[in-house]
Design a protein around this motif. Structure first.
Motif, mmCIF file in Angstrom:
data_model
loop_
_atom_site.group_PDB
_atom_site.id
_atom_site.type_symbol
_atom_site.label_atom_id
_atom_site.label_comp_id
_atom_site.label_asym_id
_atom_site.label_seq_id
_atom_site.Cartn_x
_atom_site.Cartn_y
_atom_site.Cartn_z
ATOM 1 N N ASN A 371 -4.483 2.729 13.488
ATOM 2 C CA ASN A 371 -3.855 3.957 12.726
ATOM 3 C C ASN A 371 -3.553 4.829 13.891
ATOM 4 N N PRO A 372 -2.298 5.228 14.322
ATOM 5 C CA PRO A 372 -1.756 6.082 15.061
ATOM 6 C C PRO A 372 -2.197 7.454 15.020
ATOM 7 N N THR A 373 -2.398 7.943 13.963
ATOM 8 C CA THR A 373 -2.691 9.045 13.574
ATOM 9 C C THR A 373 -4.147 9.603 13.832
ATOM 10 N N THR A 374 -5.006 8.541 13.416
ATOM 11 C CA THR A 374 -6.489 8.770 13.522
ATOM 12 C C THR A 374 -6.970 7.981 14.692
ATOM 13 N N GLY A 375 -6.538 6.936 15.159
ATOM 14 C CA GLY A 375 -6.891 6.305 16.371
ATOM 15 C C GLY A 375 -8.095 5.384 15.955
ATOM 16 N N ASP A 376 -8.361 5.100 14.596
ATOM 17 C CA ASP A 376 -9.457 4.190 14.097
ATOM 18 C C ASP A 376 -8.555 3.052 13.510
ATOM 19 N N THR A 377 -9.213 2.014 12.795
ATOM 20 C CA THR A 377 -8.593 0.908 12.322
ATOM 21 C C THR A 377 -8.474 1.201 10.709
ATOM 22 N N ARG A 378 -8.699 2.398 10.081
ATOM 23 C CA ARG A 378 -8.582 2.432 8.707
ATOM 24 C C ARG A 378 -7.208 3.197 8.318
ATOM 25 N N PHE A 379 -6.638 2.678 7.402
ATOM 26 C CA PHE A 379 -5.570 3.275 6.756
ATOM 27 C C PHE A 379 -5.481 3.836 5.362
ATOM 28 N N GLU A 380 -5.267 5.105 5.294
ATOM 29 C CA GLU A 380 -5.499 5.752 3.602
ATOM 30 C C GLU A 380 -4.245 5.346 3.062
ATOM 31 N N LEU A 381 -4.454 4.568 1.919
ATOM 32 C CA LEU A 381 -3.260 4.080 1.028
ATOM 33 C C LEU A 381 -2.137 5.252 0.729
ATOM 34 N N THR A 382 -2.772 6.271 0.316
ATOM 35 C CA THR A 382 -1.741 7.577 -0.006
ATOM 36 C C THR A 382 -1.093 7.980 1.199
ATOM 37 N N LYS A 383 -1.394 7.744 2.463
ATOM 38 C CA LYS A 383 -0.587 8.491 3.562
ATOM 39 C C LYS A 383 -0.265 7.337 4.465
ATOM 40 N N ILE A 384 -0.132 5.973 4.019
ATOM 41 C CA ILE A 384 0.576 4.959 4.727
ATOM 42 C C ILE A 384 1.977 4.811 4.599
ATOM 43 N N ASP A 385 2.588 4.425 5.565
ATOM 44 C CA ASP A 385 3.956 3.819 5.583
ATOM 45 C C ASP A 385 4.447 3.384 4.390
ATOM 46 N N PRO A 386 5.466 3.731 3.829
ATOM 47 C CA PRO A 386 5.729 3.114 2.302
ATOM 48 C C PRO A 386 6.038 1.739 2.516
ATOM 49 N N LEU A 387 6.672 1.078 3.623
ATOM 50 C CA LEU A 387 7.029 -0.121 3.849
ATOM 51 C C LEU A 387 5.586 -0.823 3.937
ATOM 52 N N LEU A 388 4.811 -0.426 4.632
ATOM 53 C CA LEU A 388 3.497 -1.051 4.865
ATOM 54 C C LEU A 388 2.654 -1.178 3.635
ATOM 55 N N TYR A 389 2.589 0.097 2.674
ATOM 56 C CA TYR A 389 2.007 0.288 1.744
ATOM 57 C C TYR A 389 2.425 -0.944 0.583
ATOM 58 N N GLU A 390 3.645 -1.086 0.473
ATOM 59 C CA GLU A 390 4.114 -2.158 -0.372
ATOM 60 C C GLU A 390 3.616 -3.617 0.034
ATOM 61 N N GLN A 391 3.552 -3.783 1.294
ATOM 62 C CA GLN A 391 3.036 -5.150 1.945
ATOM 63 C C GLN A 391 1.568 -5.526 1.645
ATOM 64 N N VAL A 392 0.935 -4.385 1.481
ATOM 65 C CA VAL A 392 -0.695 -4.359 1.310
ATOM 66 C C VAL A 392 -1.316 -4.255 0.063
ATOM 67 N N VAL A 393 -0.641 -3.225 -0.696
ATOM 68 C CA VAL A 393 -1.257 -2.544 -2.003
ATOM 69 C C VAL A 393 -1.920 -3.599 -2.880
ATOM 70 N N ASN A 394 -1.110 -4.695 -2.950
ATOM 71 C CA ASN A 394 -1.695 -5.757 -3.943
ATOM 72 C C ASN A 394 -2.688 -7.007 -3.279
ATOM 73 N N LEU A 395 -2.801 -7.041 -1.894
ATOM 74 C CA LEU A 395 -3.589 -7.815 -1.349
ATOM 75 C C LEU A 395 -5.055 -7.543 -1.541
ATOM 76 N N GLU A 396 -5.744 -8.636 -1.980
ATOM 77 C CA GLU A 396 -7.315 -8.519 -1.818
ATOM 78 C C GLU A 396 -7.744 -8.604 -0.549
ATOM 79 N N LYS A 397 -8.878 -8.382 -0.269
ATOM 80 C CA LYS A 397 -9.518 -8.591 1.045
ATOM 81 C C LYS A 397 -9.560 -10.049 1.335
#
Length: 482
Positions: A371-397
């Protein structure tokens, strides 16, 4: 603490408006730069007529003088309108708020000059090029832009933009110098966290960790050879026949940022251009034209217009080689095969990324994104890039996406697979689990305290004069030196 923030700094800074007049459309504010010796009498010299918010004309006056800079009453009106134009709610924003924020900006800029902070004219000019390109794109032509802002010429408009951008950059660099010196220890992070009452601790939204595999179609060698040949023809026409390099840049260059200005770029060795471009720019004499050279963006030729000490004016032409249907199909087949191998559990996603991914930044970490904003590997779904959100929101682990078609910064297509390696449900801040986020909040709080301390000290030693109705304001900083 962050929870203690009040006044305009909490209103504007929380909206991310740390710079006052930055961006393509923010060109309204005017400034008068004076010396301390003339600051006291400057009010009588400024008699501009402007429209106030009700549409009536009034004589422009000086709201405040901060060191070498003046805050005009018109600056306050224009900043109010600028916030409105950006869709920011101005319901709780007063003239006093705006005056205080403008005075802060002048204070930063004044002391940046006192501290000999250098800002790159080349970078400012490059930013102006981007602003003008954006504005021209919005209204259709540069002439319409000049008409809208009531400017007689592009040179006049550029000069005004330069002063505005330079002051904002000085203020930004001064802020950066203050906060960069601030460090925080684990003990301070823990103290910050424990001081927050449990029922007031922040809640972090759903988060994901993401990995990806990228496969890019190859560019055929014949396509590269053709591009190089075209550039060599242009170079020969300029050198042997006296053809205009600038005209060729306008007609043929594929660099949208410089094409309209004839490929012109001003740079220094410190500017953030790719190494190959700077090497070419600083290896030539005035009037020389480089041979074709390659960067990550494509192939260039470059001509040096003028050398001014450590600064150089160049023009360049960029041509971008393209992929073919054949190489696109080959890349698609490759990533399709990789997806099948992962689905059949013949190979793990991480190992597949190391084996085939063309994205060197993530390949060795098994495709894991940072995550370029925080420097760690977590992305908060409400703040994620909309295009990336669409690609991952429905994916299971552990689930792998379908093949996704994307584009690089030159517009060439590439293919990728995405997987979610971890999911974290919405939860109240936990010291162990959310240490990096808590550390970021604690550091930001300490940085704000450092800025407040710096402001208090600098206001005492800086010439400050606040005029008229603005002397009746209640400021968070001691601008009235009471």
């Amino acid at each position: 603490m962050l929870l203690k923030m009040t006044n305009l700094r909490s209103i504007i800074k929380s909206l991310g408006l740390l710079s006052l007049i930055v961006g393509g459309s923010n060109v309204h504010a005017q400034e008068v730069i004076v010396t301390d010796s003339t600051a006291i009498g400057i009010e009588s010299e400024i008699q501009q007529k402007i429209q106030d918010r009700s549409g009536r004309f009034k004589v422009d006056g000086v709201a405040a003088v901060i060191g070498d800079f003046v805050v005009l009453e018109s600056d306050i009106d224009k900043m109010y309108l600028e916030l409105q134009s950006q869709g920011v709610s101005t319901q709780d924003v007063t003239n006093c708020n705006l005056a205080g924020r403008l005075m802060e900006n002048k204070l930063y800029a004044h002391h940046a000059i006192q501290d000999s902070i250098i800002v790159s004219d080349a970078e400012i000019n490059a930013n102006i090029d981007q602003q003008l390109a954006y504005m021209t794109q919005q209204v259709g032509s540069l002439e319409k832009v000049l008409e809208f802002y009531k400017k007689d010429s592009e040179a006049d408009f550029r000069a005004e933009l330069f002063e505005i951008n330079k002051q904002n950059r000085l203020a930004s660099e001064m802020q950066r110098k203050i906060v960069d010196a601030v460090e925080i220890t684990p003990e301070e992070v823990r103290a910050f966290f424990t001081e927050i009452p449990e029922d007031e601790r922040p809640v972090f939204g759903d988060e994901v960790e993401i990995a990806q595999i990228v496969v890019k179609p190859e560019i055929p060698q014949e396509e590269k050879d053709e591009i190089i040949a075209r550039l060599n023809e242009m170079r020969a026409d300029v050198l042997e026949n006296g053809a205009s390099f600038a005209t060729k840049a306008v007609l043929y260059s594929q660099d949208p940022g410089s094409r309209s200005s004839g490929g012109k770029i001003t740079l220094t060795r410190q500017d953030p251009f790719v190494k190959e471009f700077k090497d070419a720019a600083f290896s030539l004499q005035e009037g020389e034209v480089s041979k074709p050279f390659k960067t990550e963006f494509g192939y260039h030729i470059l001509m040096v217009d003028k050398i001014r000490g450590q600064q150089v004016d160049v023009r360049h032409i960029l041509l971008i080689p393209d992929v073919t249907e054949e190489t696109k199909q080959k890349a698609f087949d490759e990533i399709e095969n990789v997806r099948e191998r992962i689905s059949n559990e013949e190979i793990s996603f991480a190992d597949a990324a190391k084996e085939v991914s063309d994205e060197k930044e993530t390949r060795e970490s098994g495709g894991k994104l940072v995550n370029p904003t925080t420097g760690d590997t977590r992305f908060e779904l409400t703040k994620i890039d909309p295009l990336l959100y669409e690609q991952v929101v429905n994916l299971e682990k552990g689930e792998v996406s379908n093949i996704i078609t994307d584009q690089d910064n030159t517009g060439r297509p590439f293919y990728k697979l995405i997987t979610v390696t971890n999911r974290y449900k919405e939860h109240k801040a936990d010291y162990a689990q959310d240490f990096n986020k808590i550390k970021e909040l604690a550091l930001r709080d300490k940085q704000l305290e450092a800025i407040e301390k710096w402001q208090a000290e600098k206001i005492k030693e800086t010439y400050v004069k606040v005029n008229g109705e603005y002397r009746d304001c209640e400021y968070s900083s001691n601008w009235l030196k009471k």
